[in-house]
Design an enzyme around this catalytic site. Structure first.
Site, PDB file in Angstrom:
ATOM      1  N   PRO A   1       0.828  -1.205   0.000  1.00 12.67           N
ATOM      2  CA  PRO A   1       0.000   0.000   0.000  1.00 12.67           C
ATOM      3  C   PRO A   1       0.861   1.252   0.000  1.00 12.67           C
ATOM      4  O   PRO A   1       1.966   1.255   0.526  1.00 12.67           O
ATOM      5  CB  PRO A   1      -0.785  -0.117   1.305  1.00 12.67           C
ATOM      6  CG  PRO A   1       0.099  -0.923   2.193  1.00 12.67           C
ATOM      7  CD  PRO A   1       0.825  -1.886   1.300  1.00 12.67           C
TER       8      PRO A   1
ATOM      9  N   SER B   1       7.108   5.071   9.371  1.00 13.03           N
ATOM     10  CA  SER B   1       7.102   3.826   8.624  1.00 13.03           C
ATOM     11  C   SER B   1       5.719   3.200   8.663  1.00 13.03           C
ATOM     12  O   SER B   1       4.845   3.613   9.409  1.00 13.03           O
ATOM     13  CB  SER B   1       8.135   2.861   9.198  1.00 13.03           C
ATOM     14  OG  SER B   1       7.690   2.395  10.450  1.00 13.03           O
ATOM     15  N   LYS B   2       5.568   2.201   7.828  1.00 11.39           N
ATOM     16  CA  LYS B   2       4.262   1.581   7.670  1.00 11.39           C
ATOM     17  C   LYS B   2       3.729   0.965   8.958  1.00 11.39           C
ATOM     18  O   LYS B   2       2.544   0.787   9.123  1.00 11.39           O
ATOM     19  CB  LYS B   2       4.343   0.532   6.553  1.00 11.39           C
ATOM     20  CG  LYS B   2       4.654   1.187   5.208  1.00 11.39           C
ATOM     21  CD  LYS B   2       4.592   0.228   4.041  1.00 11.39           C
ATOM     22  CE  LYS B   2       4.738   1.001   2.722  1.00 11.39           C
ATOM     23  NZ  LYS B   2       4.528   0.167   1.537  1.00 11.39           N
ATOM     24  N   ARG B   3       4.615   0.660   9.872  1.00 11.85           N
ATOM     25  CA  ARG B   3       4.176  -0.004  11.098  1.00 11.85           C
ATOM     26  C   ARG B   3       3.765   0.971  12.209  1.00 11.85           C
ATOM     27  O   ARG B   3       3.138   0.572  13.183  1.00 11.85           O
ATOM     28  CB  ARG B   3       5.281  -0.915  11.634  1.00 11.85           C
ATOM     29  CG  ARG B   3       5.741  -1.932  10.612  1.00 11.85           C
ATOM     30  CD  ARG B   3       6.340  -3.131  11.285  1.00 11.85           C
ATOM     31  NE  ARG B   3       5.896  -4.357  10.643  1.00 11.85           N
ATOM     32  CZ  ARG B   3       5.715  -5.508  11.279  1.00 11.85           C
ATOM     33  NH1 ARG B   3       5.929  -5.568  12.574  1.00 11.85           N
ATOM     34  NH2 ARG B   3       5.338  -6.582  10.630  1.00 11.85           N
ATOM     35  N   ASP B   4       4.184   2.225  12.064  1.00 10.15           N
ATOM     36  CA  ASP B   4       3.949   3.190  13.141  1.00 10.15           C
ATOM     37  C   ASP B   4       2.481   3.399  13.460  1.00 10.15           C
ATOM     38  O   ASP B   4       2.110   3.629  14.604  1.00 10.15           O
ATOM     39  CB  ASP B   4       4.572   4.547  12.791  1.00 10.15           C
ATOM     40  CG  ASP B   4       6.082   4.471  12.807  1.00 10.15           C
ATOM     41  OD1 ASP B   4       6.607   3.687  13.608  1.00 10.15           O
ATOM     42  OD2 ASP B   4       6.719   5.176  12.017  1.00 10.15           O
TER      43      ASP B   4
END
Length: 555
Positions: A65, A311-314
């Site tokens: 994404p 980042s994508k995980r934040d």
RNA sequence: GCUCCGUUCGUCUAGGGGUUAGGACGCCAGGUUUUCAUCCUGGUAGCAGGGGUUCAAAUCCCCUACGGAGUACCA
């Protein structure tokens, strides 16, 4: 600016608005032609308006994404192009087959659709410069890499990934860095170190090879960045990047330059992570003898707390979305929420993103897309990375909700109610929206602000009860309920009059009593005007709620 | 480590030789509201440090520190 890089030139140019023209090659030294100097002094807008064909592109890799940083990069490209009457292109850079993720491309297209970022050309809309997907352009790259090979500006390298890894490891142990460059290339296995016959034999035998760019020795590479000004790098700090992989596909560097040239991209606006490889790209343009685009490297978006880029995980960790739309990983099945799903309006999301690293130079903060296009100037993009602030994102959403008409909001709120199995008339919902609009940060806050219009409170806020419910409050509430039964004209005004008269007659405290009634009707000390609530829930409900409270709330 | 880029309130930013260093978010206080929210008013808080240049530096130069990016047959 120039002074920093070039003393003698700097002295001749005392003005501070020095932006070199990128259409001249200035690799080895800065030119001193008078014409060029004149050009340096031209105001920025003059240069832009002179450029007949503004064409920019957003070129994501379909590896997952798109996150909000990517959306912002696309947005700035879009605003820049629209502001100057140019074209916006969507190109898919899928040369790394190993990282391809199913559904990513579709996700990217849907995201922009939601955001209101429109493309003039691209994978999903076509155009005269296609195909717009790099995996469908491999013949083109093959042709161009051959040109570089023929010119002696690129060479075959036969080193295996394992050999290179071993080399890197060995250097790391010795606290040095292995670089494939002019100093090391003759010790490695490539068409420069081997004889022509040896190389040809290896190729004939089907030995896997890559094609590397031969970085010119000992020269400075200059380029001008629309955001950062002049940047100077020495070629000795560059390595011989792989241009063509052993799988027969180009790497980013080659594909990107070839496509940007062929698609006549005039301005490359991309993330800061590309800044270190910009000199390589400049060299590549020069190797081909092509006109260079103008570059702008955007600062990154940083985590709200802690260090590093967002980042994508934040998102999951810190409680805010990082993606425009929700995404489910096709392999792991893991789902991440999106701005849309969290209740953000696309206008608010876009406005927030636009102001994260750019400002119009005025104090205006709320912009429609049209206004952003009108105001956008890439030279006002800030140089440093911006920490994302989720609170401010919410504030933007709140502002845009207020800008929506009550009817629009009511339509969405009705959907919310339907999902809860409540079927209210649009008129009624619109009345409620008008009452609580200012309290909404998200549309889904509607329920928390209006639940008491639809269902009687089952519990009473203990704190409020303690403060407002005195010895004989229950008695009074019951008496007032009894009194209200006779009220025939069930409207806010008469209700209020009747309540006030009762309180005065009994010589009670207005604040105490009104809040007690509120506790009975709502369950806590929140909500709009009490008499209005009473009117809207209806006489029977009102009296029933008062009587229930009178028996349930104990001092 | 090396290369490049950066550094103004907690955060996003304006300001680019002379400003009481401005705005926004957040936070705090007061006012409005019979409540909560809104709204209004006010407050809090900043030029990373050190050297230069200059009559004058947040602003120009240098150094240091800190932060960021890159350092792949990934983009």
């Amino acid at each position: 600016m120039l002074e920093k890089k070039n003393g003698h030139l700097g002295q001749t140019l005392q003005l501070s608005i020095i932006i070199p023209n990128p259409y001249f090659s200035i690799t080895s030294s800065l030119p001193e032609m008078p014409l060029l100097r004149f050009y340096y002094l031209c105001p920025i807008n003059f240069r832009h308006t002179r450029m007949s064909n503004i064409r920019v592109r957003f070129a994501p890799s379909p590896t997952g994404p798109l996150h909000m940083g990517g959306v912002r990069t696309a947005l700035y490209n879009y605003l820049f192009a629209r502001h100057l009457g140019g074209k916006m292109i969507l190109r898919i850079e899928d040369t790394d087959q190993t990282r391809f993720v199913e559904g990513a491309e579709d996700y990217i297209v849907r995201s922009f659709d939601w955001c209101g970022i429109k493309f003039d050309e691209g994978v999903h809309v076509g155009g005269d410069f296609g195909p717009y997907k790099q995996s469908e352009r491999s013949d083109i790259y093959r042709k161009y890499i051959q040109i570089l090979l023929d010119k002696g500006m690129a060479y075959y390298a036969f080193d295996t990934p394992e050999e290179l890894d071993a080399l890197r490891k060995k250097h790391e142990e010795e606290k040095t860095t292995f670089i494939y460059d002019s100093k090391s290339r003759m010790q490695l296995r490539n068409s420069l170190s081997l004889t022509k016959e040896e190389s040809e034999e290896l190729i004939q035998n089907g030995t896997a090879y890559v094609i590397r760019f031969k970085i010119p020795e000992d020269q400075y590479v200059f380029f001008n960045d629309m955001i950062r000004g002049d940047v100077k790098v020495h070629s000795s700090s560059l390595d011989d990047k792989v241009l063509f992989k052993s799988d027969g596909l180009p790497t980013y560097h080659l594909a990107n330059i070839v496509d940007d040239h062929l698609m006549e991209i005039s301005h490359v606006i991309r993330g800061e992570e590309w800044l270190p490889s910009a000199p390589l790209h400049i060299l590549l343009y020069e190797a081909f003898g092509w006109e260079k685009p103008l570059f702008a490297h955007l600062p990154v978006i940083l985590k709200p707390v802690g260090k590093g880029k967002l980042s994508k995980r934040d998102g999951d960790k810190l409680g805010f979305p990082v993606f425009p739309l929700a995404w489910t990983d096709p392999k792991s099945g893991e789902t991440s929420t999106g701005y849309r799903e969290e209740g953000y309006l696309p206008e608010a999301f876009i406005n927030m993103l636009a102001l994260l690293g750019w400002n119009p130079g005025t104090e205006q903060e709320i912009f429609s897309m049209e206004q952003l296009i009108e105001s956008f100037d890439i030279h006002r993009v800030v140089k440093s990375g911006a920490k994302f602030n989720p609170d401010k994102a919410k504030w933007f959403n709140q502002q845009f909700i207020r800008l929506k008409s009550e009817n629009e909001l009511a339509i969405e709120c009705s959907e919310l109610l339907k999902a809860k199995g409540i079927d209210a008339s649009l008129d009624y919902v619109e009345t409620l929206v008008a009452l609580i609009k200012e309290r909404l940060v998200f549309i889904h806050d509607f329920w928390d602000q209006t639940f008491f219009f639809f269902e009687a409170p089952q519990e009473y806020d203990a704190k409020v009860a303690k403060k407002r419910w005195k010895e004989n409050t229950s008695e009074h509430i019951a008496a007032l309920a009894e009194l209200l039964k006779d009220l025939s004209d069930w409207k806010a005004e008469p209700i209020k009059e009747r309540m006030s008269a009762f309180i005065q007659e009994k010589e009670l405290s207005m604040g105490q009593m009104m809040n007690a009634i509120r506790l009975a009707l709502v369950g806590s000390s929140m909500g709009p005007d009490l008499a209005l609530i009473a009117e809207l829930i209806g006489k029977e409900n009102c009296i029933a709620r008062m009587n229930r409270a009178a028996t349930h709330i104990k001092k």
